[in-house]
Enzyme design. Structure first.
Site, PDB file in Angstrom:
ATOM      1  N   TYR A  67      -5.320  21.401   3.737  1.00 45.32           N
ATOM      2  CA  TYR A  67      -6.051  21.366   2.458  1.00 45.32           C
ATOM      3  C   TYR A  67      -6.326  22.776   1.937  1.00 45.32           C
ATOM      4  O   TYR A  67      -6.284  23.024   0.734  1.00 45.32           O
ATOM      5  CB  TYR A  67      -7.333  20.527   2.585  1.00 45.32           C
ATOM      6  CG  TYR A  67      -7.012  19.049   2.462  1.00 45.32           C
ATOM      7  CD1 TYR A  67      -6.853  18.458   1.212  1.00 45.32           C
ATOM      8  CD2 TYR A  67      -6.794  18.270   3.597  1.00 45.32           C
ATOM      9  CE1 TYR A  67      -6.508  17.117   1.083  1.00 45.32           C
ATOM     10  CE2 TYR A  67      -6.450  16.929   3.480  1.00 45.32           C
ATOM     11  CZ  TYR A  67      -6.309  16.361   2.219  1.00 45.32           C
ATOM     12  OH  TYR A  67      -5.947  15.037   2.093  1.00 45.32           O
ATOM     13  N   VAL A 102      -5.542  15.162  -7.534  1.00 45.83           N
ATOM     14  CA  VAL A 102      -6.776  15.772  -7.038  1.00 45.83           C
ATOM     15  C   VAL A 102      -6.803  17.267  -7.367  1.00 45.83           C
ATOM     16  O   VAL A 102      -7.660  17.998  -6.901  1.00 45.83           O
ATOM     17  CB  VAL A 102      -6.911  15.563  -5.509  1.00 45.83           C
ATOM     18  CG1 VAL A 102      -7.080  14.095  -5.172  1.00 45.83           C
ATOM     19  CG2 VAL A 102      -5.703  16.132  -4.755  1.00 45.83           C
ATOM     20  N   HIS A 126      -8.554   9.487  -6.912  1.00 47.67           N
ATOM     21  CA  HIS A 126      -8.476   9.922  -5.511  1.00 47.67           C
ATOM     22  C   HIS A 126      -9.334  11.145  -5.215  1.00 47.67           C
ATOM     23  O   HIS A 126      -9.118  11.813  -4.212  1.00 47.67           O
ATOM     24  CB  HIS A 126      -7.002  10.160  -5.129  1.00 47.67           C
ATOM     25  CG  HIS A 126      -6.179   8.901  -5.159  1.00 47.67           C
ATOM     26  ND1 HIS A 126      -4.801   8.898  -5.237  1.00 47.67           N
ATOM     27  CD2 HIS A 126      -6.557   7.592  -5.112  1.00 47.67           C
ATOM     28  CE1 HIS A 126      -4.363   7.630  -5.250  1.00 47.67           C
ATOM     29  NE2 HIS A 126      -5.406   6.833  -5.180  1.00 47.67           N
ATOM     30  N   CYS A 158     -22.147  20.156   7.252  1.00 45.86           N
ATOM     31  CA  CYS A 158     -23.083  19.568   6.291  1.00 45.86           C
ATOM     32  C   CYS A 158     -24.460  20.217   6.452  1.00 45.86           C
ATOM     33  O   CYS A 158     -24.994  20.252   7.564  1.00 45.86           O
ATOM     34  CB  CYS A 158     -23.181  18.068   6.551  1.00 45.86           C
ATOM     35  SG  CYS A 158     -24.413  17.255   5.545  1.00 45.86           S
ATOM     36  N   CYS A 161     -26.932  17.155   7.722  1.00 41.57           N
ATOM     37  CA  CYS A 161     -26.880  16.469   9.029  1.00 41.57           C
ATOM     38  C   CYS A 161     -26.032  17.199  10.074  1.00 41.57           C
ATOM     39  O   CYS A 161     -25.886  16.714  11.189  1.00 41.57           O
ATOM     40  CB  CYS A 161     -26.395  15.025   8.857  1.00 41.57           C
ATOM     41  SG  CYS A 161     -24.610  14.894   8.613  1.00 41.57           S
ATOM     42  N   THR A 199       4.440   9.191 -11.457  1.00 42.93           N
ATOM     43  CA  THR A 199       3.973   8.578 -10.206  1.00 42.93           C
ATOM     44  C   THR A 199       5.074   7.697  -9.629  1.00 42.93           C
ATOM     45  O   THR A 199       5.793   7.041 -10.385  1.00 42.93           O
ATOM     46  CB  THR A 199       2.675   7.754 -10.380  1.00 42.93           C
ATOM     47  OG1 THR A 199       2.398   7.054  -9.154  1.00 42.93           O
ATOM     48  CG2 THR A 199       2.748   6.774 -11.528  1.00 42.93           C
ATOM     49  N   ASN A 224       9.404   9.413 -16.194  1.00 52.73           N
ATOM     50  CA  ASN A 224       9.704   9.850 -14.828  1.00 52.73           C
ATOM     51  C   ASN A 224      11.190  10.210 -14.786  1.00 52.73           C
ATOM     52  O   ASN A 224      11.993   9.511 -15.395  1.00 52.73           O
ATOM     53  CB  ASN A 224       9.406   8.685 -13.843  1.00 52.73           C
ATOM     54  CG  ASN A 224       9.250   9.143 -12.410  1.00 52.73           C
ATOM     55  OD1 ASN A 224      10.106   9.860 -11.889  1.00 52.73           O
ATOM     56  ND2 ASN A 224       8.172   8.747 -11.776  1.00 52.73           N
ATOM     57  N   ALA A 242       7.499  15.551 -17.344  1.00 52.43           N
ATOM     58  CA  ALA A 242       6.210  15.474 -18.025  1.00 52.43           C
ATOM     59  C   ALA A 242       6.044  16.571 -19.084  1.00 52.43           C
ATOM     60  O   ALA A 242       5.610  16.294 -20.207  1.00 52.43           O
ATOM     61  CB  ALA A 242       5.089  15.584 -16.987  1.00 52.43           C
TER      62      ALA A 242
END
Ligand code: BJW
Ligand code: ZN
Length: 254
Positions: A67, A102, A126, A158, A161, A199, A224, A242
């Site tokens: 990520y 995202v 998402h 976090c 917690c 997509t 597409n 696109a």
């Protein structure tokens, strides 16, 4: 069967508003790799191997490294003419947007066109690469900083917690935010025209949204470069990219 840009414009022109649904191909020309295309692999892992809760529980460092890399890639990309065309249509009240992406590029395009009234016309099914949320409690925050992946102990915790923070995205096998999904289904039920861009139309429940439009008598235009399972159902299918086709189909000028 493939159709022309004229067919696509006509299918959308008769409608008071258009529901735009986008996937990873929308951002490909901005430089963001798609999931199922050739550029979708990172260190030879398939996204299905990393975008799951089980992968995070097994090896949070590896998942965060992926990520972190993706956040870095996306921060160096910019929205393209297709994003801006959609943003202008949203700001003018002509379009609503449901995205599986995202990467935040739609949101950035909307900000750049000054579309303050368009934010409530965007649903990110998402989640976001730039949101961190707790793997245990409800805590979440926006965050664009690089994650320290030196060791498992350096990963973000976090503040409430002390459990690990995770990317604020929806992984395979996880349920989508029910409020967001309910709104997307309601928009689809009421849409008389829908433009689906970039997509592979295989991931549920997102793939059901254009089908819902069709079931309720609306027209679906698919953009597409490749055929997808939606192609045989769509009213109009235009093969191309696109950045090239969205301005031609949705732009103000023919
Ligand atoms: C261009 C282009 C250019 C290239 N211009 N185009 C019902 C039936 C079967 C399975 C399921 C089902 N319901 C649920 C499931 C399981 C699963 C699922 O759908 N699996 C399928 C693969 C079969 N769904 C889920 O788990 C969902 N949860 C759920 O339903 O909960 C309830 C439940 C749980 C358990 C069991 C049953 C029900 C959650 C799905 C979450 C998806 N998450 C990801 C990762 C997000 C985080 C992250 O980014 O890391 O979302 S997976 C990944 O796929 C990502 C994407 O948003 C999503 C869709 O991908 P997308 O956008 O279609 O991209 P690609 O790469 O596939 O396609 C790109 C396309 O662009 C291609 O067609 C190209 O040709 C095209 N293109 N260049 C225009 N320039
Ligand atoms: Zn917490």
């Amino acid at each position: 069967m493939s159709h022309t840009v004229g067919d696509a414009r006509e299918a959308i022109a008769g409608s008071a508003g258009v529901l735009v649904c986008t996937g990873a191909g929308m951002s490909a020309e901005s430089g963001v790799p798609t999931f199922r295309g050739t550029g979708g692999l990172w260190r030879n892992f398939r996204p299905e191997e990393l975008a799951t809760r089980a992968a995070f529980d097994r090896d949070p460092l590896l998942v965060w490294e992926w990520y972190n890399w993706r956040r870095r890639v996306v921060l160096e990309c910019d929205p393209h003419s297709g994003h801006f065309t959609i943003a202008r249509a949203q700001a003018a009240g002509r379009a609503r947007l449901v995205t599986q992406n995202v990467d935040g590029l739609h949101e950035r395009a909307l900000e750049e066109v000054g579309g303050s009234g368009g934010a409530d016309r965007t649903l990110a099914l998402h989640g976001s690469l730039f949101r961190l949320r707790c793997s245990r409690c409800d805590y979440s925050r926006r965050d664009e900083e690089s994650i320290d992946t030196t060791s498992p102990g350096s990963l973000p915790e976090c503040p409430e917690c002390r459990h690990l923070l995770r990317p604020g995205v929806v992984w395979y096998g996880e349920t989508l935010d029910q409020e967001v999904l309910g709104k997307a289904f309601a928009w689809a039920t009421n849409a008389s025209a829908c433009l689906v861009v970039g997509t592979s139309a295989v991931v549920e429940p997102a793939a059901s949204i254009p089908r819902l439009v069709l079931q309720n008598g609306g027209a679906v235009v698919e953009v597409n470069p490749e055929r997808t399972p939606l192609s045989e159902l769509a009213t109009v299918v235009v093969h191309g990219t696109a950045a090239e086709l969205v301005p031609e189909i949705l732009g103000e000028e023919p």
